[in-house]
Design a protein around this motif. Structure first.
Motif, mmCIF file in Angstrom:
data_model
loop_
_atom_site.group_PDB
_atom_site.id
_atom_site.type_symbol
_atom_site.label_atom_id
_atom_site.label_comp_id
_atom_site.label_asym_id
_atom_site.label_seq_id
_atom_site.Cartn_x
_atom_site.Cartn_y
_atom_site.Cartn_z
ATOM 1 N N ASP A 100 -10.263 10.062 -23.496
ATOM 2 C CA ASP A 100 -11.245 9.023 -23.165
ATOM 3 C C ASP A 100 -11.076 8.491 -21.748
ATOM 4 N N ALA A 101 -9.838 8.337 -21.295
ATOM 5 C CA ALA A 101 -9.616 7.752 -19.967
ATOM 6 C C ALA A 101 -8.203 8.027 -19.499
ATOM 7 N N ILE A 102 -8.060 8.092 -18.164
ATOM 8 C CA ILE A 102 -6.756 8.136 -17.498
ATOM 9 C C ILE A 102 -6.653 6.876 -16.652
ATOM 10 N N ALA A 103 -5.555 6.157 -16.782
ATOM 11 C CA ALA A 103 -5.328 4.971 -15.955
ATOM 12 C C ALA A 103 -4.276 5.298 -14.896
ATOM 13 N N SER B 274 2.492 -1.405 -14.981
ATOM 14 C CA SER B 274 2.412 -0.964 -13.584
ATOM 15 C C SER B 274 0.978 -0.817 -13.091
ATOM 16 N N LEU B 275 -0.004 -1.049 -13.960
ATOM 17 C CA LEU B 275 -1.400 -0.891 -13.572
ATOM 18 C C LEU B 275 -1.878 -2.086 -12.755
ATOM 19 N N PRO B 276 -2.852 -1.875 -11.863
ATOM 20 C CA PRO B 276 -3.453 -3.033 -11.184
ATOM 21 C C PRO B 276 -4.144 -3.919 -12.205
ATOM 22 N N LYS B 277 -4.181 -5.201 -11.924
ATOM 23 C CA LYS B 277 -4.770 -6.160 -12.855
ATOM 24 C C LYS B 277 -6.279 -6.276 -12.639
ATOM 25 N N PRO B 278 -7.003 -6.716 -13.653
ATOM 26 C CA PRO B 278 -8.436 -6.996 -13.456
ATOM 27 C C PRO B 278 -8.602 -8.232 -12.569
ATOM 28 N N PRO B 279 -9.807 -8.483 -12.069
ATOM 29 C CA PRO B 279 -10.011 -9.659 -11.210
ATOM 30 C C PRO B 279 -9.738 -10.956 -11.958
ATOM 31 N N VAL C 227 -12.937 -0.732 -6.182
ATOM 32 C CA VAL C 227 -12.102 -1.167 -5.065
ATOM 33 C C VAL C 227 -10.748 -1.594 -5.614
ATOM 34 N N LEU C 228 -9.703 -1.113 -4.954
ATOM 35 C CA LEU C 228 -8.331 -1.518 -5.252
ATOM 36 C C LEU C 228 -7.834 -2.351 -4.078
ATOM 37 N N VAL C 229 -7.320 -3.540 -4.368
ATOM 38 C CA VAL C 229 -6.789 -4.426 -3.326
ATOM 39 C C VAL C 229 -5.326 -4.700 -3.645
ATOM 40 N N GLY D 143 0.572 -8.094 -1.040
ATOM 41 C CA GLY D 143 1.952 -8.428 -1.383
ATOM 42 C C GLY D 143 2.375 -7.677 -2.627
ATOM 43 N N GLU D 144 2.893 -8.409 -3.603
ATOM 44 C CA GLU D 144 3.373 -7.810 -4.847
ATOM 45 C C GLU D 144 2.286 -7.705 -5.907
ATOM 46 N N ARG D 145 1.088 -8.176 -5.598
ATOM 47 C CA ARG D 145 0.015 -8.141 -6.592
ATOM 48 C C ARG D 145 -1.049 -7.116 -6.213
ATOM 49 N N ALA D 146 -1.691 -6.558 -7.224
ATOM 50 C CA ALA D 146 -2.762 -5.583 -7.012
ATOM 51 C C ALA D 146 -3.867 -5.841 -8.017
ATOM 52 N N MET D 147 -5.096 -5.684 -7.574
ATOM 53 C CA MET D 147 -6.273 -5.931 -8.391
ATOM 54 C C MET D 147 -7.275 -4.798 -8.185
#
Length: 283
Positions: free
Chosen positions: A95-98, A179-184, A267-269, A272-276
């Motif tokens: 179904d999906a790859i993250a 380890s995945l980027p977080k949602p907004p 878009v991946l932003v 620092g230590e955070r990613a969205m």
């Protein structure tokens, strides 16, 4: 058959195609396959038994050797994105790859969006029927150092029941999810976006986390992914104002006659230590 081509790295990339029957399977009767080894690293498949709805939590673990990298979903100009195929006879669909947060590498004129350390790609699978599940899967990745080596392996897993406890597999999957980027969120989001009429620049307004925002701080890393095979990272005139960051992203060559109306990009932003990561919808 071997196809050899040269790319912007000025190096040779060899792609070896073999008859499927000759490719070895890395089998297991538990929820974790044996490791498949390659000159540049290794990989294996991890999965848990399907739940009551047939949903299977799984992951592809990749461990590049020191000095080697493997690629994100849109790797830049030269890389090979991960490809995972589930045999139809398995009765299981992918179904999906993250994708965990990657790094941005620059070496000379070469740009890579990749991983230089062990990475685990979460997989969402669905079993069509009831009862025991046997997964036959093929994984194909690129792994690079001075040369890029396509790495292919076949895996076979026979899954147990959901009643069984598998703490090692659970820990692997939980770490991969973390380890995945977080949602907004309210303090980290794209608050506005607009494509220029000539489709040469994408204007973004971002709300950035307070802990990393401020004048004189490093600008966030931004990766815009458009049509398949296209990633855009070049920032123009970025400006912080408190927790607000406004920037134009240069849009490279798009497919001929590409109509952006109604399309959704991502878009991946990384700040620092955070990613969205979020979606950009175009009217």
């Amino acid at each position: 058959m071997m196809i050899i081509s040269s790319g912007p790295r000025g190096l040779l990339i060899a792609v070896v195609s073999v008859v499927a029957a000759l490719v070895p399977f890395y089998s297991a009767h538990a929820e974790m396959s044996a490791w498949a080894d390659n000159e540049g690293g290794r990989m294996r498949l991890v999965a848990l038994a399907p739940d009551a709805a047939g949903k299977i939590r799984a992951a592809l673990q990749i461990e590049p050797k020191p000095g080697w990298i493997t690629y994100w979903k849109e790797p830049g100009g030269n890389g090979i994105p991960p490809q995972i195929t589930i045999a139809a006879e398995s009765g299981v669909s992918l179904d999906a790859i993250a994708y965990p947060v990657p790094k941005h590498f620059f070496k000379g004129g070469i740009e890579d969006i990749a991983y230089d350390a062990p990475v685990t790609l979460p997989l969402s699978l669905t079993a069509a029927g009831k009862g025991p599940v046997a997964i036959d899967a093929s994984a194909f990745i690129g792994i690079c150092k001075d040369i890029c080596i396509p790495f292919q392996a076949n895996f076979r897993l026979k899954l147990g029941t959901a009643m069984q406890s598998h703490p090692q597999e659970e820990a692997i999957l939980q770490a991969a999810d973390a380890s995945l980027p977080k949602p907004p969120s309210q303090d980290f989001d794209v608050t506005a976006h607009a494509m220029s009429p000539d489709r040469k620049t994408l204007s973004l307004t971002l709300a950035l986390p307070g802990g990393a925002a401020g004048e004189g701080k490093a600008v966030p890393d931004i990766v815009v992914t458009g049509p398949s095979g296209h990633a855009f990272t070049k920032q123009i005139g970025g400006k912080r104002d408190g927790a607000t960051f406004k920037v134009d992203v240069s849009i490279g060559k798009l497919p001929k006659d590409y109509d952006i109306a109604g399309k959704s990009w991502s878009v991946l932003v990384i700040d620092g230590e955070r990613a969205m990561e979020t979606t950009l919808a175009f009217q």
